[in-house]
Structures are given as structure tokens and as C-alpha cells.
Design a protein around this motif. Structure first.
Motif, short mmCIF file in Angstrom:
data_model
loop_
_atom_site.label_atom_id
_atom_site.label_comp_id
_atom_site.label_asym_id
_atom_site.label_seq_id
_atom_site.Cartn_x
_atom_site.Cartn_y
_atom_site.Cartn_z
N GLU A 49 0.28 -1.22 -0.23
CA GLU A 49 -0.05 -0.31 0.29
C GLU A 49 0.77 1.31 0.07
O GLU A 49 0.41 2.52 -0.26
N ASP A 50 2.20 0.65 0.69
CA ASP A 50 2.52 2.45 -0.16
C ASP A 50 4.00 2.76 -0.26
O ASP A 50 4.66 3.23 -0.55
N GLU A 67 -3.17 -4.69 9.51
CA GLU A 67 -3.41 -5.10 7.93
C GLU A 67 -2.04 -4.48 6.68
O GLU A 67 -1.79 -3.69 7.06
N ILE A 68 -2.17 -5.47 5.51
CA ILE A 68 -1.65 -5.47 4.92
C ILE A 68 -2.13 -5.32 3.36
O ILE A 68 -3.54 -6.52 3.33
N THR A 69 -1.38 -4.54 2.48
CA THR A 69 -2.75 -4.54 0.82
C THR A 69 -1.60 -4.69 0.05
O THR A 69 -1.11 -4.13 0.07
#
Length: 78
Positions: A49-50, A67-69
Motif C-alpha cells: 500500500e505504500d 493490516e497489509i494490502t
């Protein structure tokens, strides 16, 4: 246990810290293309996400996040 979300399908699953991202994806029915399984061919690249790009074949679920996307790329070559 962190929650991992795979985009663009928006599929989420809980995973253990350190668990291989390819295994997490497989467990929830998400297909990540692979080639060499050593991080050299970059077939399994995903974007955090970053904006950081990582190879899923050599990466595990990182510690310190709830949370990790992961955004999966679509590459017709693979």
C-alpha cells in the motif's frame, strides 16, 4: 494475526507473521504468477500500500502491522 488483503479482487485473509506471501495467497484462492521462486525473474511482484514493490516468492508477512494490502499486477507474459 495481521489481515492481508489482495487487490484488485479485495480478498482478505488472516495470516501469521513470517508466513510466506505465496502460501497466504494460495490458501485464500488468489493466484500469484511465479517463475524462478528465487526473486530473480520478478514474475511474482506485488505492490504494498505504500508503493513498495516486493517479490512474493521470497517475502513473508511482515511484523508490526495489523493490516497489509497487496496490489497484484497483471502481466500477460506470465
Amino acid at each position: 494475526m495481521p489481515k492481508i488483503t489482495f487487490l484488485p479482487d479485495n480478498i482478505s485473509v488472516e495470516a501469521e507473521v513470517g508466513e510466506a506471501l505465496l502460501e497466504v495467497a494460495k490458501r485464500c484462492g488468489v493466484s500469484i504468477p511465479t517463475g524462478c521462486l528465487m526473486g530473480s525473474c520478478h514474475a511474482c511482484e506485488v505492490e504494498l500500500e505504500d508503493g513498495e514493490i516486493i517479490c512474493a516468492c521470497i517475502s513473508g508477512v511482515p511484523a508490526g502491522k495489523d493490516e497489509i494490502t497487496l496490489n497484484l499486477f497483471v502481466d500477460p507474459v506470465w
